[in-house]
Design a protein around this motif. Structure first.
Motif, mmCIF file in Angstrom:
data_model
loop_
_atom_site.group_PDB
_atom_site.id
_atom_site.type_symbol
_atom_site.label_atom_id
_atom_site.label_comp_id
_atom_site.label_asym_id
_atom_site.label_seq_id
_atom_site.Cartn_x
_atom_site.Cartn_y
_atom_site.Cartn_z
ATOM 1 N N ARG A 1 0.967 -1.012 0.051
ATOM 2 C CA ARG A 1 -0.019 0.119 0.001
ATOM 3 C C ARG A 1 0.884 1.258 0.118
ATOM 4 O O ARG A 1 0.451 2.176 -0.765
ATOM 5 C CB ARG A 1 -0.961 -0.037 1.146
ATOM 6 C CG ARG A 1 -1.729 0.959 1.409
ATOM 7 C CD ARG A 1 -2.641 0.761 2.341
ATOM 8 N NE ARG A 1 -3.363 2.108 2.826
ATOM 9 C CZ ARG A 1 -4.194 2.987 2.248
ATOM 10 N NH1 ARG A 1 -4.438 2.605 0.932
ATOM 11 N NH2 ARG A 1 -4.640 4.198 2.611
ATOM 12 N N LEU A 2 1.955 1.311 0.749
ATOM 13 C CA LEU A 2 2.691 2.511 0.758
ATOM 14 C C LEU A 2 3.376 2.578 -0.580
ATOM 15 O O LEU A 2 3.655 3.732 -0.693
ATOM 16 C CB LEU A 2 3.906 2.033 2.120
ATOM 17 C CG LEU A 2 4.902 3.173 2.111
ATOM 18 C CD1 LEU A 2 4.366 4.524 2.528
ATOM 19 C CD2 LEU A 2 5.925 2.750 3.329
ATOM 20 N N ASP A 3 3.937 1.649 -1.249
ATOM 21 C CA ASP A 3 4.548 1.759 -2.503
ATOM 22 C C ASP A 3 3.608 2.461 -3.550
ATOM 23 O O ASP A 3 4.060 3.250 -4.163
ATOM 24 C CB ASP A 3 5.051 0.432 -3.086
ATOM 25 C CG ASP A 3 6.240 -0.113 -2.403
ATOM 26 O OD1 ASP A 3 6.868 0.644 -1.767
ATOM 27 O OD2 ASP A 3 6.714 -1.596 -2.335
ATOM 28 N N ASP A 4 2.316 1.889 -3.404
ATOM 29 C CA ASP A 4 1.090 2.600 -4.258
ATOM 30 C C ASP A 4 1.031 3.881 -4.037
ATOM 31 O O ASP A 4 0.878 4.826 -5.050
ATOM 32 C CB ASP A 4 -0.046 1.927 -4.223
ATOM 33 C CG ASP A 4 -0.088 0.460 -4.697
ATOM 34 O OD1 ASP A 4 1.027 0.069 -5.645
ATOM 35 O OD2 ASP A 4 -0.624 -0.543 -4.427
ATOM 36 N N LEU A 5 1.000 4.401 -2.577
ATOM 37 C CA LEU A 5 0.655 5.597 -2.406
ATOM 38 C C LEU A 5 1.902 6.507 -2.752
ATOM 39 O O LEU A 5 1.558 7.615 -2.923
ATOM 40 C CB LEU A 5 0.428 5.825 -0.687
ATOM 41 C CG LEU A 5 -0.809 5.529 -0.275
ATOM 42 C CD1 LEU A 5 -0.899 4.985 1.172
ATOM 43 C CD2 LEU A 5 -2.135 6.077 -0.669
ATOM 44 N N GLU A 6 3.233 6.037 -2.359
ATOM 45 C CA GLU A 6 4.343 6.840 -2.931
ATOM 46 C C GLU A 6 4.132 7.283 -4.384
ATOM 47 O O GLU A 6 4.512 8.193 -4.762
ATOM 48 C CB GLU A 6 5.564 6.109 -2.594
ATOM 49 C CG GLU A 6 5.820 6.349 -0.989
ATOM 50 C CD GLU A 6 7.171 5.344 -0.597
ATOM 51 O OE1 GLU A 6 7.439 4.696 -1.384
ATOM 52 O OE2 GLU A 6 7.524 5.630 0.358
ATOM 53 N N ASP A 7 3.907 6.151 -5.317
ATOM 54 C CA ASP A 7 3.715 6.318 -6.624
ATOM 55 C C ASP A 7 2.635 7.448 -7.006
ATOM 56 O O ASP A 7 2.941 8.211 -7.961
ATOM 57 C CB ASP A 7 3.325 5.129 -7.278
ATOM 58 C CG ASP A 7 4.550 4.125 -7.360
ATOM 59 O OD1 ASP A 7 5.742 4.561 -7.181
ATOM 60 O OD2 ASP A 7 4.077 2.793 -7.685
ATOM 61 N N ALA A 8 1.712 7.491 -6.264
ATOM 62 C CA ALA A 8 0.757 8.216 -6.561
ATOM 63 C C ALA A 8 0.752 9.663 -6.149
ATOM 64 O O ALA A 8 0.819 10.807 -6.693
ATOM 65 C CB ALA A 8 -0.785 7.742 -5.715
ATOM 66 N N GLN A 9 1.604 9.916 -4.901
ATOM 67 C CA GLN A 9 2.174 11.041 -4.360
ATOM 68 C C GLN A 9 3.486 11.703 -5.498
ATOM 69 O O GLN A 9 3.162 12.839 -5.805
ATOM 70 C CB GLN A 9 2.808 10.925 -3.066
ATOM 71 C CG GLN A 9 3.066 12.156 -2.407
ATOM 72 C CD GLN A 9 1.811 13.026 -2.071
ATOM 73 O OE1 GLN A 9 0.654 12.612 -2.101
ATOM 74 N NE2 GLN A 9 2.028 14.530 -1.779
ATOM 75 N N ARG A 10 3.887 10.869 -6.403
ATOM 76 C CA ARG A 10 4.967 11.404 -7.266
ATOM 77 C C ARG A 10 4.444 11.798 -8.287
ATOM 78 O O ARG A 10 4.572 12.972 -8.984
ATOM 79 C CB ARG A 10 5.993 10.358 -7.439
ATOM 80 C CG ARG A 10 7.017 10.152 -6.403
ATOM 81 C CD ARG A 10 8.141 9.272 -7.003
ATOM 82 N NE ARG A 10 8.060 7.876 -6.794
ATOM 83 C CZ ARG A 10 8.430 7.320 -5.530
ATOM 84 N NH1 ARG A 10 8.445 8.053 -4.579
ATOM 85 N NH2 ARG A 10 8.047 6.005 -5.514
ATOM 86 N N SER A 11 3.258 11.127 -8.555
ATOM 87 C CA SER A 11 2.305 11.556 -9.836
ATOM 88 C C SER A 11 1.754 12.864 -9.626
ATOM 89 O O SER A 11 1.592 13.729 -10.350
ATOM 90 C CB SER A 11 1.280 10.746 -10.155
ATOM 91 O OG SER A 11 2.035 9.404 -10.619
ATOM 92 N N ALA A 12 1.154 13.075 -8.099
ATOM 93 C CA ALA A 12 0.663 14.537 -7.862
ATOM 94 C C ALA A 12 1.378 15.545 -7.918
ATOM 95 O O ALA A 12 1.066 16.492 -8.298
ATOM 96 C CB ALA A 12 -0.215 14.098 -6.308
ATOM 97 N N GLN A 13 2.766 15.006 -7.381
ATOM 98 C CA GLN A 13 3.721 16.389 -7.193
ATOM 99 C C GLN A 13 4.020 16.877 -8.648
ATOM 100 O O GLN A 13 4.114 17.946 -8.970
ATOM 101 C CB GLN A 13 4.869 15.553 -6.654
ATOM 102 C CG GLN A 13 6.216 16.593 -6.395
ATOM 103 C CD GLN A 13 7.161 15.989 -5.611
ATOM 104 O OE1 GLN A 13 7.639 14.884 -5.725
ATOM 105 N NE2 GLN A 13 8.200 16.795 -5.004
#
Length: 114
Positions: free
Chosen positions: A54-66
């Motif tokens: 879940r953390l890996d998925d959220l980190e990917d989503a956060q990088r995309s948002a950034q």
């Protein structure tokens, strides 16, 4: 400095402040260790694997948002991802906190960590 210049700088700072942070800049939320100390080592191992995914998925989503915010600010002056709910800062902080607490619980129980 003129009033117009100060207003422009202030508006620019507000836009930048609204941009999504990078995953590394987000601190873990405080999750009570007691939430995990009652679980067995095998249960904690499964929980840790699930939360790390879940953390890996959220980190990917956060990088995309950034990235989306940077592009949005550059093109139209608005952090689009943050404005449309793409910023996962809260979820990411909680997930990081859970991983920390699970790992601490596993250490306190002398569980084997892979």
């Amino acid at each position: 400095m003129t009033l117009k210049t100060m207003a422009t700088l202030s508006a620019g700072l507000l836009v930048i402040a609204g941009c999504a942070k990078g995953p590394d800049a987000i601190k873990p939320a405080s999750i009570p260790l007691a939430a995990y100390t009652g679980q067995s080592c095998s249960s904690l191992t499964k929980e840790l694997a699930h939360e790390k995914d879940r953390l890996d998925d959220l980190e990917d989503a956060q990088r995309s948002a950034q990235t989306g915010d940077a592009i949005g600010v550059f093109l139209v002056g608005i952090p689009i991802s943050s404005a449309t709910g793409g910023d996962k800062e809260g979820d990411l902080a909680v997930s990081k906190g859970k991983v920390q607490s699970i790992e601490l619980a596993m250490k306190s129980k002398n569980c084997r960590m892979s």
